[in-house]
Design an enzyme around this catalytic site. Structure first.
Site: not given
Length: 147
Positions: A104, A109, A70-72, A116
């Site tokens: 994971e 991070n 997942i990334a922005v 989360y």
């Protein structure tokens, strides 16, 4: 800012790969980014004013979903877009009768880890030395979410 989240298509892949390279210190290979038809794939793209601003790769195998990536886009980070993308993902899982979600996250991070936790994930375990770093390896924190 007009935000929409849609199933990932091949039209998005060049922009996704560019974000992948900017957002992650050890990005996925282009060949992995381009593999849209893997077993159980449920990948989505977040569009901001029609351009790719984020994405997630997930795999649903018999009601157990793994959030693989997942990334922005870094230019949009810190604006709540990651939270929107994660909320969409969890709603998507609920609509598809998913029983559990697993992911994971790099131990370093902390913003993602906190995101989360705030979304209802629980820390389950660690994978020691899982992720590469500039100076060796770092742990992954395994997290779960039960619907």
């Amino acid at each position: 800012m007009n935000i929409s989240i849609i199933p990932m298509s091949s039209d998005h892949l060049d922009q996704i790969y560019q974000i992948e390279c900017r957002a992650h210190s050890f990005p996925w290979k282009a060949s992995i980014i381009r593999a849209l038809d893997s077993r159980g794939a449920c990948h989505h793209t977040l569009l901001i004013d029609g351009r790719v601003g984020g994405y997630f790769y997930a795999q649903n195998i018999v009601g157990e979903v793994s959030l693989l990536n997942i990334a922005v886009d870094p230019v949009h980070q810190g604006k709540g877009i990651g939270r929107q993308l994660l909320t969409f993902f969890l709603d998507f899982c609920e609509q598809h009768a998913v029983e559990s979600v697993w992911l994971e996250v790099r131990a370093s991070n902390l913003p993602a880890y906190q995101l989360y936790l705030n979304a209802g994930f629980n820390e389950v375990d660690h994978r020691f030395g899982y992720y590469p770093t500039e100076n060796g390896r770092e742990d992954a924190i395994i997290m779960s979410y039960f619907l």
